[in-house]
Design an enzyme around this catalytic site. Structure first.
Site, short mmCIF file in Angstrom:
data_model
loop_
_atom_site.label_atom_id
_atom_site.label_comp_id
_atom_site.label_asym_id
_atom_site.label_seq_id
_atom_site.Cartn_x
_atom_site.Cartn_y
_atom_site.Cartn_z
N HIS A 37 -10.74 -9.77 5.36
CA HIS A 37 -10.34 -8.44 5.55
C HIS A 37 -9.37 -7.75 6.11
O HIS A 37 -8.44 -6.55 5.58
CB HIS A 37 -12.05 -7.36 6.17
CG HIS A 37 -11.69 -6.39 6.43
ND1 HIS A 37 -11.16 -5.25 5.26
CD2 HIS A 37 -11.47 -5.55 7.15
CE1 HIS A 37 -11.34 -4.14 5.70
NE2 HIS A 37 -11.10 -3.81 7.09
N ASN A 70 2.91 -3.58 -0.08
CA ASN A 70 3.06 -2.41 1.02
C ASN A 70 2.72 -2.63 2.16
O ASN A 70 1.41 -3.16 1.85
CB ASN A 70 2.85 -0.92 0.63
CG ASN A 70 3.12 -0.30 -0.51
OD1 ASN A 70 4.43 -0.52 -1.06
ND2 ASN A 70 2.95 0.57 -1.33
N HIS A 109 -7.02 -5.11 3.63
CA HIS A 109 -6.97 -6.27 2.60
C HIS A 109 -5.55 -6.62 2.67
O HIS A 109 -4.89 -6.27 2.10
CB HIS A 109 -8.00 -5.74 1.73
CG HIS A 109 -7.87 -6.85 1.55
ND1 HIS A 109 -10.06 -7.79 0.98
CD2 HIS A 109 -7.65 -8.46 0.71
CE1 HIS A 109 -10.10 -8.99 0.78
NE2 HIS A 109 -8.37 -9.23 0.16
N HIS A 117 -3.04 -7.90 0.27
CA HIS A 117 -2.31 -8.22 -1.00
C HIS A 117 -1.35 -7.32 -1.13
O HIS A 117 -1.07 -6.37 -0.44
CB HIS A 117 -3.56 -6.96 -1.70
CG HIS A 117 -4.10 -5.16 -1.47
ND1 HIS A 117 -3.71 -4.91 -0.22
CD2 HIS A 117 -3.04 -4.58 -2.36
CE1 HIS A 117 -3.65 -3.80 -0.47
NE2 HIS A 117 -3.70 -3.57 -1.69
N GLN A 134 0.80 -6.00 -5.49
CA GLN A 134 0.32 -5.01 -6.55
C GLN A 134 1.36 -5.53 -7.33
O GLN A 134 2.74 -6.28 -6.83
CB GLN A 134 0.27 -3.57 -6.81
CG GLN A 134 -0.53 -2.65 -5.16
CD GLN A 134 -0.39 -1.34 -5.62
OE1 GLN A 134 -0.78 -0.95 -6.48
NE2 GLN A 134 -0.19 -1.04 -4.34
#
Length: 381
Positions: free
Chosen positions: A153, A193, A204, A206, A208
Site C-alpha cells: 500500500h 510523482n 501506493h 507507483h 505513470q
C-alpha cells in the site's frame, strides 16, 4: 467469441523478467511483469467486475499565445483521492476491494481508467506542427498508463529491492517501445510523482507513463537548444559536469549530478554515458547498473531530512520521430523542498514569467547530496 480477458502468451524479457499481458473487464490492457525470482505462479485471476463504459477521449485546445496544446480531461475529476489502505485501487483485488488489478503481482502496468490522453488513437497522419488561428481543437489521442511498483500500500521507487527496481526498469523499456509504436503517438514519458506536496493522490508505490499526440513544449525547447548549440550538446554537458564538483554518483554507464543552472532547491540529472534516445534503446548492462544506482540516489535524497522528500522523477526521452540522433534519454529529479520544513512555491517570476530564481547554489546542493548519498549503503539486494 473469445473472451477479451483471456491472457496472451507470456514472454521472457531482459534480466529474466516475465511479461504476462491480459485485459481488464472493460477491455483495458493490463500487463504483469514478474520478477526473475518471483514467488507467484503463472496463473492470474480474471477481472470479475462488471464492464463499465470508459470516458470519451478528451479534447485539446490550442493556446494561441504560446502554441501549447491543453488537454481538457474532465473525467479526471472522478479519480481516487487518498483512499484508506483497504480501498487502495492499485492493490490486488479482494472481496471487499474491487480494485484495478485482479491478482497478486510483482509489477503491474495498466491503462488509466480516466486518462488525460486516449483511449482513442490517431490515424498515423502527422498533425500540423505549427497551425495558425484562434479556437483550434484536436482530439486528445494517446495513452496514459499506471505503473505499480509493488502490491504494497505504501512506498515509492526508492523503497523497492534491487531486483524489483530492475523489473520496473524492464517494464519502462518494454512499454516505451510498445507505446512508441501506437498510431498518433509522438513522445513517451515515464515519471513518478512522490509525496502529497507534489499533488500525489495515492500512497501506493507507483508511477505513470504518458504517450502524447505531440512533442511536449519542454522537449521542443530542448530540440531548439540542440539546433543552436550543436548535435553533440549532451556529450559536452556530460563532459563538463563529470569534471565539476556537482557530481553525486558515477558508474560505468551513468552519472548523476546537480546541473550547472539548477532551478529547484533539489535538482539532480542522471545521464547515460553513451547516446540513447529512450529507455528501449538501453542495454541489459545499462539497466543492470541503473537499478542500484538510481535506488541509492533516491535513498540519498531521503537521507537529507528526517521525513521523505517529495519529488518528481521525470524520464525525458527523445520524440518518436524527430531528434533521436541528438536528444538523449535522461532523468530530471526535482523537488521543491528547500529546508526540512520549507517548500519553494512557484509564484510571480517563476509561475507567471518563467523567469527562475535559484534558492541554493548548485555546488552547495551537490555537496549536501553527496554527503547524504555517502551515508546510504550500496544497494546489494
Amino acid at each position: 467469441m473469445a473472451d477479451s480477458r483471456t491472457p496472451e502468451p507470456p514472454q521472457t524479457l531482459g534480466a529474466g523478467v516475465v511479461k504476462r499481458p491480459t485485459r481488464l473487464a472493460d477491455g483495458r490492457e493490463l500487463i504483469y511483469y514478474d520478477d526473475p525470482d518471483t514467488t507467484l505462479g503463472p496463473e492470474r485471476g480474471v477481472d470479475a467486475r462488471e464492464a463499465t463504459p470508459r470516458p470519451a477521449t478528451a479534447t485539446m485546445r490550442r493556446d494561441v499565445l504560446t502554441g501549447d496544446w491543453i488537454s481538457v480531461a474532465a473525467a479526471r475529476q472522478n479519480r481516487a483521492f487518498l483512499p484508506p489502505a483497504e480501498l487502495d485501487p492499485l492493490a490486488p483485488q479482494t472481496p471487499t476491494n474491487p480494485s484495478e488489478i485482479p491478482s497478486r503481482y510483482d509489477v503491474a502496468v495498466f491503462e488509466n481508467k480516466s486518462p488525460s490522453f486516449g483511449p482513442e488513437l490517431g490515424d498515423g497522419a502527422a498533425a500540423d506542427p505549427a497551425p495558425r488561428g484562434l479556437g483550434l481543437t484536436r482530439t486528445s489521442v494517446g495513452r496514459c498508463e499506471v505503473v505499480c511498483f509493488s502490491p504494497e500500500h505504501e512506498g515509492s521507487f526508492g523503497t523497492q529491492s534491487r531486483t524489483r527496481a530492475r523489473t520496473v526498469i524492464e517494464a519502462w523499456a518494454d512499454r516505451t517501445a510498445a507505446l512508441s509504436a501506437l498510431p498518433g503517438v509522438e513522445q513517451v514519458f515515464p515519471f513518478e510523482n512522490r509525496g502529497e506536496a507534489i499533488g500525489v493522490t495515492l500512497a501506493h508505490p507507483h508511477g505513470q507513463i504518458y504517450a502524447y499526440p505531440y512533442v511536449t513544449p519542454r522537449t521542443q525547447t530542448l530540440l531548439a537548444s540542440i539546433d543552436r548549440e550543436g548535435p553533440d550538446l549532451f556529450d559536452r554537458i556530460l563532459e563538463m559536469e563529470r569534471a565539476s564538483e556537482r557530481v553525486i554518483l558515477e558508474g560505468e554507464h551513468w552519472t548523476a549530478f546537480v546541473p550547472f543552472a539548477a532551478r529547484w532547491p533539489l535538482e539532480v540529472h542522471l545521464l547515460p554515458h553513451r547516446h540513447v534516445a529512450d529507455l528501449a534503446e538501453t542495454t541489459d548492462a545499462e539497466r543492470d547498473e541503473l537499478a542500484p544506482l538510481y535506488l541509492r540516489l533516491l535513498r540519498g535524497v531521503d537521507a537529507l531530512y528526517d521525513s521523505p522528500t517529495p519529488y518528481i522523477a521525470a524520464w525525458h526521452q527523445a520524440p518518436v520521430r524527430h531528434g533521436r540522433e541528438s536528444a538523449r534519454l535522461h532523468l530530471q529529479l526535482t523537488s521543491p523542498r528547500r529546508a526540512a520544513d520549507k517548500l519553494k512555491f512557484l509564484a510571480g517570476s517563476e509561475a507567471a514569467m518563467g523567469a527562475w530564481i535559484g534558492d541554493i547554489p548548485p555546488e552547495a546542493s551537490a555537496a549536501r547530496l553527496r554527503e547524504a548519498v555517502a551515508s546510504v549503503p550500496e544497494v546489494l539486494s
